[in-house]
Design a protein around this motif. Structure first.
Motif, PDB file in Angstrom:
ATOM      1  N   VAL A  11     -24.727 -16.356  11.824  1.00 45.90           N
ATOM      2  CA  VAL A  11     -24.021 -16.774  12.832  1.00 45.90           C
ATOM      3  C   VAL A  11     -24.829 -18.078  13.361  1.00 45.90           C
ATOM      4  N   LEU A  12     -24.156 -19.350  13.413  1.00 45.68           N
ATOM      5  CA  LEU A  12     -24.686 -20.525  13.863  1.00 45.68           C
ATOM      6  C   LEU A  12     -23.593 -20.828  15.110  1.00 45.68           C
ATOM      7  N   GLY A  13     -23.843 -20.426  16.457  1.00 44.94           N
ATOM      8  CA  GLY A  13     -22.970 -20.677  17.376  1.00 44.94           C
ATOM      9  C   GLY A  13     -21.594 -20.155  17.250  1.00 44.94           C
ATOM     10  N   ALA A  14     -20.667 -20.798  16.887  1.00 49.92           N
ATOM     11  CA  ALA A  14     -19.205 -20.150  16.904  1.00 49.92           C
ATOM     12  C   ALA A  14     -18.987 -20.091  15.283  1.00 49.92           C
ATOM     13  N   LEU A  15     -19.910 -20.318  14.287  1.00 51.67           N
ATOM     14  CA  LEU A  15     -19.806 -20.257  12.885  1.00 51.67           C
ATOM     15  C   LEU A  15     -20.310 -19.023  12.564  1.00 51.67           C
ATOM     16  N   LYS A  16     -19.532 -18.332  11.799  1.00 51.03           N
ATOM     17  CA  LYS A  16     -19.995 -17.303  10.791  1.00 51.03           C
ATOM     18  C   LYS A  16     -20.101 -17.738   9.354  1.00 51.03           C
ATOM     19  N   LEU A  17     -21.265 -17.645   8.864  1.00 44.81           N
ATOM     20  CA  LEU A  17     -21.680 -18.128   7.456  1.00 44.81           C
ATOM     21  C   LEU A  17     -21.738 -17.002   6.606  1.00 44.81           C
ATOM     22  N   PRO A  18     -21.384 -16.775   5.522  1.00 47.33           N
ATOM     23  CA  PRO A  18     -21.337 -15.606   4.488  1.00 47.33           C
ATOM     24  C   PRO A  18     -22.701 -15.677   3.748  1.00 47.33           C
ATOM     25  N   ASN A  19     -23.212 -17.183   3.762  1.00 48.83           N
ATOM     26  CA  ASN A  19     -24.857 -17.374   2.964  1.00 48.83           C
ATOM     27  C   ASN A  19     -25.469 -18.397   3.641  1.00 48.83           C
ATOM     28  N   ARG A  20     -26.534 -18.577   3.418  1.00 49.28           N
ATOM     29  CA  ARG A  20     -27.489 -19.454   4.286  1.00 49.28           C
ATOM     30  C   ARG A  20     -27.819 -20.929   3.264  1.00 49.28           C
ATOM     31  N   ILE A  21     -26.854 -21.097   2.466  1.00 44.46           N
ATOM     32  CA  ILE A  21     -26.969 -22.345   1.678  1.00 44.46           C
ATOM     33  C   ILE A  21     -26.116 -23.246   2.014  1.00 44.46           C
ATOM     34  N   VAL A  22     -26.682 -24.621   2.554  1.00 50.70           N
ATOM     35  CA  VAL A  22     -25.982 -25.456   3.378  1.00 50.70           C
ATOM     36  C   VAL A  22     -25.907 -26.959   2.306  1.00 50.70           C
ATOM     37  N   MET A  23     -24.885 -27.393   2.420  1.00 50.73           N
ATOM     38  CA  MET A  23     -24.737 -28.940   1.978  1.00 50.73           C
ATOM     39  C   MET A  23     -24.678 -29.689   3.236  1.00 50.73           C
ATOM     40  N   PRO A  24     -25.904 -30.494   2.951  1.00 48.29           N
ATOM     41  CA  PRO A  24     -26.038 -31.340   4.062  1.00 48.29           C
ATOM     42  C   PRO A  24     -25.082 -32.711   3.918  1.00 48.29           C
ATOM     43  N   ALA A  25     -25.285 -33.680   4.756  1.00 46.96           N
ATOM     44  CA  ALA A  25     -24.420 -35.053   4.801  1.00 46.96           C
ATOM     45  C   ALA A  25     -25.023 -35.623   3.726  1.00 46.96           C
ATOM     46  N   LEU A  26     -24.313 -36.045   2.860  1.00 45.86           N
ATOM     47  CA  LEU A  26     -24.721 -36.742   1.713  1.00 45.86           C
ATOM     48  C   LEU A  26     -23.748 -38.209   1.414  1.00 45.86           C
ATOM     49  N   THR A  27     -24.341 -39.445   1.606  1.00 44.75           N
ATOM     50  CA  THR A  27     -23.750 -40.651   1.713  1.00 44.75           C
ATOM     51  C   THR A  27     -23.161 -40.753   0.304  1.00 44.75           C
ATOM     52  N   ARG A  28     -21.782 -41.152   0.097  1.00 46.10           N
ATOM     53  CA  ARG A  28     -21.165 -41.313  -1.165  1.00 46.10           C
ATOM     54  C   ARG A  28     -20.372 -42.558  -1.315  1.00 46.10           C
ATOM     55  N   MET A  29     -19.938 -43.206  -0.184  1.00 49.81           N
ATOM     56  CA  MET A  29     -19.173 -44.306  -0.207  1.00 49.81           C
ATOM     57  C   MET A  29     -18.124 -44.530  -0.939  1.00 49.81           C
ATOM     58  N   GLY A 302     -34.813 -31.095   2.678  1.00 47.83           N
ATOM     59  CA  GLY A 302     -35.953 -31.956   2.122  1.00 47.83           C
ATOM     60  C   GLY A 302     -36.549 -31.285   0.984  1.00 47.83           C
ATOM     61  N   GLY A 303     -36.136 -31.363  -0.255  1.00 47.82           N
ATOM     62  CA  GLY A 303     -36.719 -31.233  -1.394  1.00 47.82           C
ATOM     63  C   GLY A 303     -36.798 -29.748  -1.669  1.00 47.82           C
ATOM     64  N   TYR A 304     -36.084 -28.996  -0.956  1.00 54.46           N
ATOM     65  CA  TYR A 304     -36.342 -27.486  -1.387  1.00 54.46           C
ATOM     66  C   TYR A 304     -35.685 -27.168  -3.002  1.00 54.46           C
ATOM     67  N   THR A 305     -36.267 -26.173  -3.390  1.00 50.79           N
ATOM     68  CA  THR A 305     -35.538 -25.383  -4.562  1.00 50.79           C
ATOM     69  C   THR A 305     -34.850 -24.074  -4.177  1.00 50.79           C
ATOM     70  N   ALA A 306     -34.361 -23.232  -4.689  1.00 48.82           N
ATOM     71  CA  ALA A 306     -33.914 -21.812  -4.176  1.00 48.82           C
ATOM     72  C   ALA A 306     -35.117 -21.089  -3.865  1.00 48.82           C
ATOM     73  N   ALA A 322     -30.620 -26.705   3.622  1.00 53.14           N
ATOM     74  CA  ALA A 322     -29.792 -27.559   3.021  1.00 53.14           C
ATOM     75  C   ALA A 322     -30.397 -28.075   1.603  1.00 53.14           C
ATOM     76  N   PHE A 323     -29.573 -28.053   0.542  1.00 48.09           N
ATOM     77  CA  PHE A 323     -29.947 -28.916  -0.798  1.00 48.09           C
ATOM     78  C   PHE A 323     -28.876 -29.909  -0.832  1.00 48.09           C
ATOM     79  N   GLY A 324     -29.499 -31.352  -1.119  1.00 43.41           N
ATOM     80  CA  GLY A 324     -28.890 -32.115  -1.208  1.00 43.41           C
ATOM     81  C   GLY A 324     -28.147 -32.791  -2.582  1.00 43.41           C
ATOM     82  N   ARG A 325     -29.211 -33.466  -3.332  1.00 39.34           N
ATOM     83  CA  ARG A 325     -28.800 -33.745  -4.692  1.00 39.34           C
ATOM     84  C   ARG A 325     -28.449 -32.636  -5.553  1.00 39.34           C
ATOM     85  N   MET A 326     -28.827 -31.254  -5.417  1.00 37.20           N
ATOM     86  CA  MET A 326     -28.482 -30.272  -5.897  1.00 37.20           C
ATOM     87  C   MET A 326     -26.806 -29.858  -6.063  1.00 37.20           C
TER      88      MET A 326
END
Length: 372
Positions: A11-29, A302-306, A322-326
């Protein structure tokens, strides 16, 4: 090492997440004209809805806040409507999506302002490197105009309006971008903030604008739907601070009092990639340094693997990773991690700008199986 912990709910505040794998902000233009999200953007985010949390690319809070071509905004009715189609698509797939809001500050260019006015910043200091104009030309950064003290309440008000617009657009929460050399980070760090008013000088003064933004948005949408991203030791945009650890100790301690949904920390190996020569920056571990100061959930990037991400959570240094390029290259990253399946290779050449290629055409496991 087992990665099972990545698949435990949180649980993150009001959000209930089923897993802990996050897609972060990724600039795509890839926003449409006027910074309006399109059906292609909705498809992209919906493809990645299996993430425990899906965070949008940095989205401008105002015309003045834009800083690169085809960047989305959240300051017009058309943009709100465009984002609503995105949030609907993600929610229909069972996902959760957060809007990251930003002002580029000195990282902008006069071509984004209809009146041709200079970008703004805490101080009139030219950043190193090159800007992209609204016409996609690469030019040296301009010397920004230092914001007057009387203008700062309007900056706060604009962040607040953007957050309210995000909720109207159907987002589950808002993440304030206080990292990576953008306006709020420019105020935080004394290499870019040479002010002598109540927003400059001391650590407390340089933190004032960020905390005013957080307090204002919290009042409007609730602290349990509000988060912030920080990048201690990051030097993107030529930023630097003479006392990084004491400064961010203060900032994070103050943020902890506000009972936010989560704190999102970027490790310097990501935010300073390729430009940091200082061994103290290279060896800094923000999760270790600052986790104990924040009472709520922490997301690390920041550069994490699973396996390294799972280890970080298991050790108590973060609650989600958070996993960005992945995630760019693997829309079904959650399933691939669960099955220990091979990952698609990230194609840097198609990362910024363009259409579906390198955006929505990365194959998923089911598509690869069908092709065999």
């Amino acid at each position: 090492m087992s990665v099972d912990i990545l698949f435990t709910p949180i649980v993150l505040g009001a959000l209930k997440l089923p897993n802990r794998i996050v897609m972060p902000a990724l600039t795509r233009m890839r926003a449409g004209p006027g910074g309006v999200p399109t059906a292609l953007n909705a498809e992209y985010y919906a493809q990645r809805a299996s993430a425990g949390l899906n965070i949008t690319e940095a989205t401008a809070i105002s015309v003045q806040g834009h800083g690169y071509p085809n960047m989305p905004g959240i300051h017009s009715a058309a943009q709100v409507a465009g984002w609503h189609a995105v949030t609907d698509a993600v929610h229909e797939c069972g996902g959760r999506i957060v809007q990251q809001i930003v002002h580029h500050g000195r990282w902008s260019h006069s071509s984004y302002n209809p009146d041709g006015s200079l970008p703004v910043a805490p101080s009139a200091i030219t950043p190193p490197g090159h800007a992209y104009t609204a016409q996609s030309a690469q030019v040296p950064y301009e010397t920004p105009r230092a914001l007057e003290t009387s203008e700062l309440p309007f900056i706060v008000a604009t962040f607040r309006q953007a957050a309210r617009n995000a909720i109207e657009a159907g987002f589950d929460a808002v993440e304030v971008h206080g990292a990576n050399g953008f306006l709020l980070d420019q105020f935080l760090q004394d290499g870019s903030n040479h002010r002598t008013d109540e927003y400059g000088g001391s650590i407390e003064n340089r933190s004032r604008l960020l905390l005013e933004v957080m307090d204002g948005i919290s009042n409007d949408i609730g602290s349990d739907r509000l988060a912030v991203r920080l990048s201690p030791h990051g030097n993107l945009g030529g930023l630097s601070d003479s006392a990084t650890i004491p400064h961010f100790n203060y900032v994070i301690t103050e943020l902890s009092k506000r009972r936010l949904a989560y704190l999102h920390l970027i490790e310097p190996r990501a935010s300073s990639a390729g430009i940091a020569d200082d061994a103290s920056v290279d060896s800094a571990d923000n999760a270790s340094l600052f986790r104990g100061l924040f009472a709520g959930p922490v997301v690390t990037a920041g550069g994490y693997t699973a396996p390294t991400g799972a280890q970080t959570i298991s050790s108590g240094l973060a609650d989600a990773v958070a996993f960005g390029r992945m995630f760019i290259a693997n829309p079904d990253l959650v399933e691939r991690i669960r099955k220990s399946a091979p990952l698609n290779v990230f194609d840097r050449a198609t990362s910024y700008g363009g259409g579906a290629r390198g955006y929505t055409d990365y194959p998923r496991l089911m598509e690869l199986a069908d092709a065999e």
